[in-house]
Enzyme design. Structure first.
Site, PDB file in Angstrom:
ATOM      1  N   ASP A 265     106.977   6.701  33.136  1.00  0.00           N
ATOM      2  CA  ASP A 265     105.792   7.237  33.802  1.00  0.00           C
ATOM      3  C   ASP A 265     105.066   6.180  34.613  1.00  0.00           C
ATOM      4  O   ASP A 265     105.444   5.009  34.622  1.00  0.00           O
ATOM      5  CB  ASP A 265     104.852   7.854  32.768  1.00  0.00           C
ATOM      6  CG  ASP A 265     104.217   9.134  33.272  1.00  0.00           C
ATOM      7  OD1 ASP A 265     103.680   9.118  34.389  1.00  0.00           O
ATOM      8  OD2 ASP A 265     104.266  10.145  32.558  1.00  0.00           O
TER       9      ASP A 265
ATOM     10  N   ARG B 288     105.061  20.738  32.713  1.00  0.00           N
ATOM     11  CA  ARG B 288     104.188  19.801  32.004  1.00  0.00           C
ATOM     12  C   ARG B 288     102.815  19.742  32.686  1.00  0.00           C
ATOM     13  O   ARG B 288     102.617  19.073  33.685  1.00  0.00           O
ATOM     14  CB  ARG B 288     104.788  18.398  31.983  1.00  0.00           C
ATOM     15  CG  ARG B 288     104.011  17.472  31.058  1.00  0.00           C
ATOM     16  CD  ARG B 288     104.408  16.031  31.209  1.00  0.00           C
ATOM     17  NE  ARG B 288     103.851  15.249  30.122  1.00  0.00           N
ATOM     18  CZ  ARG B 288     102.583  14.860  30.038  1.00  0.00           C
ATOM     19  NH1 ARG B 288     101.732  15.197  30.993  1.00  0.00           N
ATOM     20  NH2 ARG B 288     102.161  14.146  29.002  1.00  0.00           N
TER      21      ARG B 288
ATOM     22  N   ARG C   1      93.947  21.222  33.167  1.00  0.00           N
ATOM     23  CA  ARG C   1      94.367  21.411  34.558  1.00  0.00           C
ATOM     24  C   ARG C   1      94.313  22.886  34.947  1.00  0.00           C
ATOM     25  O   ARG C   1      94.423  23.778  34.110  1.00  0.00           O
ATOM     26  CB  ARG C   1      95.777  20.864  34.769  1.00  0.00           C
ATOM     27  CG  ARG C   1      95.924  19.379  34.531  1.00  0.00           C
ATOM     28  CD  ARG C   1      95.140  18.572  35.533  1.00  0.00           C
ATOM     29  NE  ARG C   1      95.404  17.150  35.422  1.00  0.00           N
ATOM     30  CZ  ARG C   1      94.723  16.204  36.034  1.00  0.00           C
ATOM     31  NH1 ARG C   1      93.701  16.530  36.799  1.00  0.00           N
ATOM     32  NH2 ARG C   1      95.028  14.936  35.898  1.00  0.00           N
ATOM     33  N   GLY C   2      94.181  23.123  36.251  1.00  0.00           N
ATOM     34  CA  GLY C   2      93.992  24.484  36.741  1.00  0.00           C
ATOM     35  C   GLY C   2      95.093  25.437  36.344  1.00  0.00           C
ATOM     36  O   GLY C   2      94.833  26.583  35.942  1.00  0.00           O
TER      37      GLY C   2
ATOM     38  N   ILE D 109     100.051  19.765  41.165  1.00  0.00           N
ATOM     39  CA  ILE D 109     101.359  19.110  41.104  1.00  0.00           C
ATOM     40  C   ILE D 109     101.624  18.727  39.658  1.00  0.00           C
ATOM     41  O   ILE D 109     100.903  17.898  39.089  1.00  0.00           O
ATOM     42  CB  ILE D 109     101.402  17.881  42.027  1.00  0.00           C
ATOM     43  CG1 ILE D 109     101.230  18.328  43.483  1.00  0.00           C
ATOM     44  CG2 ILE D 109     102.722  17.125  41.866  1.00  0.00           C
ATOM     45  CD1 ILE D 109     101.152  17.200  44.476  1.00  0.00           C
TER      46      ILE D 109
ATOM     47  N   ARG E 267     104.896  17.805  36.894  1.00  0.00           N
ATOM     48  CA  ARG E 267     106.322  17.490  36.827  1.00  0.00           C
ATOM     49  C   ARG E 267     107.051  18.523  35.976  1.00  0.00           C
ATOM     50  O   ARG E 267     106.462  19.156  35.090  1.00  0.00           O
ATOM     51  CB  ARG E 267     106.526  16.084  36.276  1.00  0.00           C
ATOM     52  CG  ARG E 267     106.297  15.943  34.784  1.00  0.00           C
ATOM     53  CD  ARG E 267     106.391  14.493  34.374  1.00  0.00           C
ATOM     54  NE  ARG E 267     106.420  14.362  32.920  1.00  0.00           N
ATOM     55  CZ  ARG E 267     106.214  13.233  32.271  1.00  0.00           C
ATOM     56  NH1 ARG E 267     105.946  12.129  32.952  1.00  0.00           N
ATOM     57  NH2 ARG E 267     106.270  13.187  30.951  1.00  0.00           N
TER      58      ARG E 267
ATOM     59  N   LEU F 239      98.540  19.441  31.663  1.00  0.00           N
ATOM     60  CA  LEU F 239      97.580  19.154  30.609  1.00  0.00           C
ATOM     61  C   LEU F 239      96.595  20.309  30.479  1.00  0.00           C
ATOM     62  O   LEU F 239      96.375  21.080  31.417  1.00  0.00           O
ATOM     63  CB  LEU F 239      96.849  17.847  30.905  1.00  0.00           C
ATOM     64  CG  LEU F 239      97.766  16.624  31.069  1.00  0.00           C
ATOM     65  CD1 LEU F 239      96.939  15.372  31.306  1.00  0.00           C
ATOM     66  CD2 LEU F 239      98.677  16.447  29.854  1.00  0.00           C
TER      67      LEU F 239
END
EC number: 4.1.1.98
Length: 487
Positions: free
Chosen positions: A287, A189, A194-195, A175, A177, A191
């Site tokens: 955030d 977006r 992340r997968g 998930i 955003r 990082l």
């Protein structure tokens, strides 16, 4: 209770008084956030906005606005029952070798159930009842929320992003955003660790300059949504885990423009690609920290095709200073984490991620201490065992007589059982959340652990104090006298 799709879950919640239809016109620009925030703070129901301003598509908010609704989405009746989900995940993560044929036979049904939950591919899918392509794709027709006054644009928040690396057999689902740039362009977006980002990085190395296929599912069934935010073992797909929660195989369908597979019952699916080098500044957005984030560059997702069910429902949320919906999810998932940690560290009695600590930045652990330095081993284990705690900045480890969920108890222990120089462990230059502007460098900062346990010989030269407690016989006599004293 198990739910075949989002609409099934909505119907169940409404029947229980856990969902409220809002029939007056409400603006997705700020108004929905204010309404959802007030209702969430009051522990109120999920909200279905039937008349969003400027659109005909209803908006579902606060779906997981209470821990019990999270548990219901996982097919359980109570938050306490989520411990059983955690025990299952702990077993699947590190199965115990059977000590005999009897144990082997007992474990066999669990593995068979997992194998039986491989996703099922269907050709005719509700999520493809309506197909829009090319110039027909227009995100302005979806009532995407702008959550806070300082947000630069509308933000897609509950999208399940599906990717597949060039050398992987299994898809990744996460998930992330997505800031809306135009009718068919959003910023993805994610990082770097992340997968989805790792899949994209591997794709660029294997296929330089070629577009990277991607799909986003909005409004999947609750088990699939929650499977994407649960610490599922690497050996188990999110779809198979969702099947275990649901009690039936997750039905997937192939995207029309790629080989990616998406939940067949999703309300909306976005299909398209990331083009290497196509990036844009993302943010600022309010955030989960309670602050607006910094502006950073991320890849742009170009949408070639938008498919949806007839009369689709747009699933949305907002993030802000806790409590918000992610914080509520954190409270519920906390119960899933505990058995997983206890499997690796049996000495752990309780584990608590306070929502006001952004649900992951501070952890309180209670334990049965067995030797000098034991608390430090546990705090280091918390940081390293599950990637969900990679960004936990503060770990407080104390004894089992302390209630980890009672700040008065924890603070009393900290002020009476700790010496700052001896009992603090500081680790520098560790991975930190990019949204944490308190760190000196973006993505890199320090962590601190607090040993709040009673100290053993070798840890102190002082005689350790004994806690004050009243004699039990006296307490019993006073209990018997109490009603007659008029107090």
């Amino acid at each position: 209770m198990k739910y075949k799709d989002l609409r099934d879950f909505i119907a169940k919640l409404e029947a229980e008084g856990e969902l409220k239809r809002i029939t007056v016109e409400v603006d997705p620009y700020l108004e929905m956030t204010e309404i959802c925030d007030r209702v969430l703070h009051a522990g109120g129901p999920a909200l279905l906005f039937e008349r969003p301003k400027g659109a005909s598509m209803p908006v579902l908010g606060n779906l997981f606005g209470t821990p019990r609704r999270v548990a219901q989405g996982m097919g359980e009746d109570s938050v306490a029952a989520l411990r059983e989900v955690g025990k299952l995940l702990a077993f699947l993560k590190e199965p115990d070798p059977p000590r005999g044929m009897k144990e082997a036979w007992r474990a066999l049904p669990i593995f068979k159930k997992v194998l039986d939950m491989a996703p099922k591919i269907v050709r005719s899918a509700p999520c493809q009842e309506v197909i829009l392509e090319g110039s027909q794709v227009d995100l302005s027709q979806i009532p995407i929320q702008t959550c806070w006054p300082g947000d630069i644009a509308p933000l897609i928040t509950w999208g399940l992003v599906v990717t597949k690396g060039p050398y992987k057999e299994r898809q990744n689902m996460g998930i992330y955003r997505q800031q809306v740039l135009g009718p068919n362009r959003v910023i993805m977006r994610w990082l770097a660790h992340r997968g989805g980002a790792l899949d994209f990085q591997a794709w660029q190395q294997a296929h330089p300059g070629k577009p990277f296929p991607i799909a986003v599912a909005l409004g999947a069934d609750p088990a699939t949504i929650l499977g994407a935010v649960t610490p599922v073992p690497d050996t188990l797909s999110e779809y198979a885990f969702a099947g275990l929660l649901r009690g039936s195989k997750t039905e997937l369908t192939r995207c029309l423009g790629s080989g990616l597979q998406v939940p067949a019952s999703a309300e909306i699916v976005l299909e398209g690609y990331l083009k290497p080098g196509d990036e844009a500044n993302e943010g600022p957005f309010g955030d989960h920290t309670g602050y607006y984030n910094e502006v950073e560059k991320f890849p742009v997702f170009t949408i070639e095709r938008l498919t949806h069910r007839r009369h689709p429902i747009y699933h949305s949320t907002y993030t802000g200073r806790p409590p918000d919906e992610p914080a509520v999810l954190g409270v519920a998932l906390n119960e899933v984490f505990i058995p997983i940690l206890q499997k690796q560290f049996p000495e752990i009695v309780d584990f608590y991620l306070p929502p006001e600590g952004c649900s992951y930045r501070l952890a309180v652990v209670t334990m049965r201490k067995q030797y000098p330095g034991h608390a430090k081993r546990v705090m280091l284990g918390v940081w390293s065992f599950l990637r969900q705690f990679m960004y936990t900045k503060f770990v407080i480890v104390t004894d089992e007589d302390i209630n980890a969920r009672d700040w008065k108890d924890v603070i009393w222990a900290m002020t009476t059982r700790m010496d700052p120089a001896r009992d603090c462990v500081i680790i520098e230059n560790t991975p930190i959340d990019y949204l944490d502007f308190a760190s000196p460098v973006s993505g890199l900062g320090s962590k601190i652990g607090f040993d709040v346990t009673h100290k053993w010989k070798g840890e102190t030269q002082r005689e350790w104090g004994q806690p004050i407690t009243m004699d039990n016989a006296v307490k019993k006599r006073v209990d018997e006298m109490w009603d007659g004293m008029g107090l």
